[in-house]
Motif scaffolding. Structure first.
Motif, short mmCIF file in Angstrom:
data_model
loop_
_atom_site.label_atom_id
_atom_site.label_comp_id
_atom_site.label_asym_id
_atom_site.label_seq_id
_atom_site.Cartn_x
_atom_site.Cartn_y
_atom_site.Cartn_z
N THR A 124 -8.19 3.17 -1.43
CA THR A 124 -6.81 2.22 -1.94
C THR A 124 -6.37 2.29 -3.38
O THR A 124 -6.89 1.53 -4.06
N ASP B 199 -11.74 -7.66 0.63
CA ASP B 199 -11.08 -6.35 0.03
C ASP B 199 -11.78 -5.15 0.35
O ASP B 199 -12.92 -5.16 0.08
N ASN C 268 -11.88 -2.13 -0.87
CA ASN C 268 -12.26 -1.59 -2.25
C ASN C 268 -13.61 -2.21 -2.76
O ASN C 268 -14.63 -1.61 -3.13
N ARG C 269 -13.24 -3.60 -3.05
CA ARG C 269 -14.19 -4.52 -3.97
C ARG C 269 -15.32 -4.79 -2.99
O ARG C 269 -16.35 -5.25 -3.49
N VAL D 134 0.84 -1.31 -0.12
CA VAL D 134 -0.02 -0.01 0.00
C VAL D 134 0.90 1.38 -0.03
O VAL D 134 1.70 1.42 0.82
N GLU E 140 -3.22 -3.33 -1.77
CA GLU E 140 -4.64 -3.83 -1.17
C GLU E 140 -4.55 -4.26 0.21
O GLU E 140 -3.82 -3.93 0.90
N ARG F 28 -6.94 -5.80 3.10
CA ARG F 28 -8.30 -7.09 3.10
C ARG F 28 -8.30 -7.11 4.80
O ARG F 28 -7.65 -7.33 5.76
#
Length: 259
Positions: free
Chosen positions: A67, A78, A80-81, A21, A71, A73
Motif C-alpha cells: 500500500t 497497519d 505495511n508496518r 487508499v 493506509e 489496518r
C-alpha cells in the motif's frame, strides 16, 4: 447522491479500516482514495461490477501488493508496518482455486497449519473442527481433485479458518458455482458472523447475494460511491431494491454525475 453513514462507529475498534487508499498499474489508476471501515461481527458486502477494483483492494489488504497511497489496518495493525500481526488476524479465500489438487484435504490443511506455526497435534484437532464447520468431515482423506467446485471452496474456507481469525475476506467466492452450492456457502459464512462473531468482507458482483440487513460498500471504477446498510443505500438512491440502487449508482457515475 451523498454517501450514507460510514460503517465504522466512533469508539468501536474496526475489524478493517481502509483510509485514502489509491493504487496504480503503471499510469492506470485502479483505486481512487478508497475509504471505509467494517465493525467486528458484521457481514459487509463489497459490491461492484467486474473491473471495479475489488480484487485490487483485496490484494492490498492481504499484502500481496504494498500500500503506497493510504493506509489499511486490521484491528488496528497497519498492513505495511505491522504485517505479521495484521495477517494473523485475517483469513482469506481468493477468487482463483488455490488447493493442491494432488494432495488430500487433510494434507492441504495440514500444510497451511504448519505455515501458521500450528503444531501437529493441535492442527489435527483444528482440521477436524473446521471441516465439521463447513460440512466436509467425510472428505478428509480424499484428493482435492476429486471434489466438486463447491466442495473445493468449502475446503478453502476451512483452511482460512484454521488459525481462528476474527476477520474473513472472500473474493468472489461463489463464482462458477451452481445456485445450490452458492446458497450453501453463503449460509455457512453468514453463520460464522452470527455464531462466532467473525467479521466478513464478501466481494461480489452478484446482487442476489446481498440482503437488506447487510452492510455494503459499493465500488465503481475504483471509487466508493455508496456505503452503509443496504436498506439505507436503497432509500438514499430513491429506489425500491438494491438491484435498482446498484444500477442507478453505476448509471450515475458512468454519466459523470457525482454520486
Amino acid at each position: 447522491m451523498q454517501h450514507v453513514r460510514a460503517i465504522g462507529q466512533e469508539g468501536t475498534p474496526a475489524a478493517l479500516e481502509v483510509v485514502g487508499v489509491s493504487h496504480f498499474y503503471g499510469r492506470k489508476q485502479a483505486l481512487k482514495s478508497v475509504s471505509f471501515s467494517i465493525r467486528p461481527a458484521t457481514f459487509t458486502v463489497l459490491l461492484g461490477l467486474n473491473g471495479a477494483g475489488k480484487t485490487t483492494l483485496f490484494s492490498l489488504t492481504n499484502h500481496l501488493f504494498d500500500t503506497r497511497h493510504g493506509e489499511i489496518r486490521i484491528f488496528g495493525h497497519d498492513i505495511n508496518r505491522d504485517s505479521s500481526e495484521a495477517l494473523r488476524r485475517m483469513g482469506v479465500v481468493f477468487q482463483a482455486r488455490t488447493l493442491d489438487l494432488d494432495l488430500s484435504v487433510r494434507q492441504n490443511l495440514a500444510y497451511h497449519a504448519c505455515l501458521h506455526g500450528i503444531g501437529a497435534r493441535h492442527a489435527a484437532r483444528r482440521i477436524a473442527a473446521v471441516l465439521e464447520t463447513v460440512e466436509m468431515s467425510d472428505r478428509l482423506d480424499d484428493k482435492a481433485r476429486s471434489l466438486s467446485g463447491g466442495q473445493m471452496r468449502r475446503v478453502e474456507i476451512a483452511r482460512a479458518l484454521l488459525h481462528s481469525p476474527p476477520l474473513m475476506l472472500l473474493d468472489e467466492a461463489t463464482v462458477g458455482l451452481d445456485i445450490r452450492s452458492r446458497a450453501g456457502i453463503l449460509s455457512t459464512i453468514r453463520s460464522l458472523v452470527e455464531r462466532r462473531g467473525i467479521a466478513v468482507l464478501w466481494a461480489t458482483h452478484l446482487i442476489d447475494e446481498v440482503e437488506e440487513s447487510d452492510e455494503a460498500v459499493v465500488l465503481r471504477q475504483g471509487e466508493v460511491v455508496a456505503q452503509g446498510r443496504v436498506a439505507d443505500i436503497v432509500q438514499a438512491t430513491g429506489t425500491g431494491s438494491i438491484q435498482d440502487a446498484f444500477a442507478s449508482l453505476n448509471r450515475a457515475t458512468a454519466d459523470g454525475v457525482a454520486p
